[in-house]
Design a protein around this motif. Structure first.
Motif, PDB file in Angstrom:
ATOM      1  N   VAL A 136       0.828  -1.212   0.000  1.00  0.00           N
ATOM      2  CA  VAL A 136       0.000   0.000   0.000  1.00  0.00           C
ATOM      3  C   VAL A 136       0.857   1.254   0.000  1.00  0.00           C
ATOM      4  O   VAL A 136       0.593   2.210  -0.748  1.00  0.00           O
ATOM      5  CB  VAL A 136      -0.953  -0.009   1.207  1.00  0.00           C
ATOM      6  N   ASN A 137       1.889   1.279   0.825  1.00  0.00           N
ATOM      7  CA  ASN A 137       2.685   2.497   0.996  1.00  0.00           C
ATOM      8  C   ASN A 137       3.337   2.945  -0.309  1.00  0.00           C
ATOM      9  O   ASN A 137       3.525   4.147  -0.537  1.00  0.00           O
ATOM     10  CB  ASN A 137       3.744   2.290   2.076  1.00  0.00           C
ATOM     11  N   GLU A 138       3.656   1.997  -1.176  1.00  0.00           N
ATOM     12  CA  GLU A 138       4.246   2.347  -2.471  1.00  0.00           C
ATOM     13  C   GLU A 138       3.231   2.994  -3.410  1.00  0.00           C
ATOM     14  O   GLU A 138       3.607   3.587  -4.423  1.00  0.00           O
ATOM     15  CB  GLU A 138       4.808   1.088  -3.144  1.00  0.00           C
ATOM     16  N   ARG A 139       1.957   2.886  -3.067  1.00  0.00           N
ATOM     17  CA  ARG A 139       0.884   3.362  -3.941  1.00  0.00           C
ATOM     18  C   ARG A 139       0.100   4.506  -3.316  1.00  0.00           C
ATOM     19  O   ARG A 139      -1.014   4.801  -3.732  1.00  0.00           O
ATOM     20  CB  ARG A 139      -0.031   2.185  -4.288  1.00  0.00           C
ATOM     21  N   ARG A 140       0.665   5.161  -2.342  1.00  0.00           N
ATOM     22  CA  ARG A 140       0.011   6.307  -1.696  1.00  0.00           C
ATOM     23  C   ARG A 140       0.581   7.585  -2.303  1.00  0.00           C
ATOM     24  O   ARG A 140       1.678   8.014  -1.960  1.00  0.00           O
ATOM     25  CB  ARG A 140       0.223   6.250  -0.179  1.00  0.00           C
ATOM     26  N   TYR A 141      -0.164   8.176  -3.242  1.00  0.00           N
ATOM     27  CA  TYR A 141       0.386   9.321  -3.977  1.00  0.00           C
ATOM     28  C   TYR A 141      -0.639  10.404  -4.297  1.00  0.00           C
ATOM     29  O   TYR A 141      -0.350  11.337  -5.037  1.00  0.00           O
ATOM     30  CB  TYR A 141       1.034   8.849  -5.282  1.00  0.00           C
ATOM     31  N   TYR A 142      -1.849  10.310  -3.776  1.00  0.00           N
ATOM     32  CA  TYR A 142      -2.862  11.336  -4.022  1.00  0.00           C
ATOM     33  C   TYR A 142      -3.115  12.158  -2.757  1.00  0.00           C
ATOM     34  O   TYR A 142      -2.898  11.695  -1.641  1.00  0.00           O
ATOM     35  CB  TYR A 142      -4.204  10.704  -4.404  1.00  0.00           C
ATOM     36  N   ASP A 143      -3.610  13.357  -2.977  1.00  0.00           N
ATOM     37  CA  ASP A 143      -4.060  14.209  -1.875  1.00  0.00           C
ATOM     38  C   ASP A 143      -5.567  14.409  -2.022  1.00  0.00           C
ATOM     39  O   ASP A 143      -6.065  14.679  -3.127  1.00  0.00           O
ATOM     40  CB  ASP A 143      -3.339  15.556  -1.918  1.00  0.00           C
ATOM     41  N   MET A 144      -6.285  14.287  -0.931  1.00  0.00           N
ATOM     42  CA  MET A 144      -7.739  14.428  -0.983  1.00  0.00           C
ATOM     43  C   MET A 144      -8.172  15.813  -1.473  1.00  0.00           C
ATOM     44  O   MET A 144      -9.234  15.952  -2.082  1.00  0.00           O
ATOM     45  CB  MET A 144      -8.346  14.144   0.389  1.00  0.00           C
ATOM     46  N   ALA A 145      -7.365  16.824  -1.233  1.00  0.00           N
ATOM     47  CA  ALA A 145      -7.716  18.167  -1.712  1.00  0.00           C
ATOM     48  C   ALA A 145      -7.849  18.179  -3.233  1.00  0.00           C
ATOM     49  O   ALA A 145      -8.750  18.825  -3.793  1.00  0.00           O
ATOM     50  CB  ALA A 145      -6.683  19.186  -1.256  1.00  0.00           C
ATOM     51  N   ASP A 146      -6.974  17.460  -3.918  1.00  0.00           N
ATOM     52  CA  ASP A 146      -7.040  17.393  -5.376  1.00  0.00           C
ATOM     53  C   ASP A 146      -8.251  16.585  -5.840  1.00  0.00           C
ATOM     54  O   ASP A 146      -8.879  16.905  -6.865  1.00  0.00           O
ATOM     55  CB  ASP A 146      -5.757  16.751  -5.920  1.00  0.00           C
ATOM     56  N   TYR A 147      -8.570  15.550  -5.097  1.00  0.00           N
ATOM     57  CA  TYR A 147      -9.728  14.700  -5.424  1.00  0.00           C
ATOM     58  C   TYR A 147     -11.020  15.495  -5.292  1.00  0.00           C
ATOM     59  O   TYR A 147     -11.846  15.522  -6.207  1.00  0.00           O
ATOM     60  CB  TYR A 147      -9.714  13.506  -4.473  1.00  0.00           C
TER      61      TYR A 147
END
Length: 270
Positions: free
Chosen positions: A55-66
């Protein structure tokens, strides 16, 4: 009325152009209620909920952008629901609740992809099925469905019997039906709906989620349903819905649940 509430942008970009490819596909397929439910583990804001090396390798988004993407879509009169698919994580109920309450989701999907350290639907973990006790994995998986339901944090449970994805299924039907029964009993006492997902038809198991026997228990216990494709590409939006609708009607369903900012309404299946 048709819904497709379980869809992902992760194979592309969090852009209006890419989102529009999904919503255009939904419109072409006469889907009245369409939503994006990106995996929560992609977002930095969920780092305190689910942690492992995969999972940690795939954490790259910010909820603000979403959130910003959906606001742009709504400003452009694009009809799309904002959701999230959260990995149900035992022992993290308070953290999950806080995350969910921080955003104005139309609905929230809770799914089980991990049984302890075992990523049950991941190709990287496929060989683990031969090393682990099948019955213990199933018991633990459906035990998590029970506590997911009891948490009452989620509007929809995703792909209810995802555990069958690689066709590892217990031969003992009595055991299997016991797992189905405990899961559906808990779901019936919660606010959680069940999705009929066509994604399983595109997986090794080659079947809809959930199994007909499991869906029959859902109907018998008056658990509402939605339809979902779990599309990761625009061309999969609404895929094989004819089969999902046929299964729903075969077990007795005549209606679907819809969501708008948490408000629920039931409509006849289109």
């Amino acid at each position: 009325m048709l819904t497709d509430y379980h869809n992902h942008l992760e194979k592309g970009e969090l852009t209006l152009d890419y989102l529009k490819r999904f919503t255009d596909a939904a419109a072409e397929r006469d889907i009245d209620h369409f939503g994006i439910s990106e995996h929560a583990y992609h977002f930095y804001q969920t780092a305190n909920i689910l942690q492992n090396s995969w999972v940690n390798e795939r954490r790259y988004y910010d909820m603000a952008d979403y959130v910003s993407l959906f606001k742009k879509a709504w400003d452009a009169d694009i009809d799309v629901k904002m959701s999230i698919e959260m990995d149900y994580t035992p022992g993290k109920h308070k953290e999950m609740e806080k995350f969910i309450q921080n955003y104005d989701f139309d609905y929230v999907i809770g799914s089980i992809h991990w049984v302890g350290d075992f990523g049950i639907d991941l190709a990287e973990f496929r060989r683990e099925w031969e090393k682990r006790d099948l019955y213990a994995t199933y018991s633990n998986y459906f035990g998590q469905v029970v506590t997911l339901a009891e948490s009452n944090l989620f509007d929809i449970v995703g792909h209810l019997d995802l555990v069958k994805i690689f066709k590892y299924v217990p031969e003992n039907e009595e055991f299997l039906l016991e797992q189905y029964d405990k899961a559906t009993t808990a779901l019936a006492q919660s606010k959680t709906c069940v999705e009929i997902s066509t994604a399983g038809l595109r997986k090794p198991v080659g079947e809809l989620y959930p199994d007909k026997r499991l869906l029959q228990m859902c109907f018998d216990k008056k658990i509402p349903i939605v339809l979902s494709s779990d599309a990761h590409f625009p061309e999969h939006v609404g895929a094989d819905f004819n089969e999902a609708i046929a299964l729903a009607k075969e077990v007795g369903y005549t209606s679907l649940m819809t969501f708008t900012k948490g408000e629920r309404k039931e409509f006849p299946i289109g």
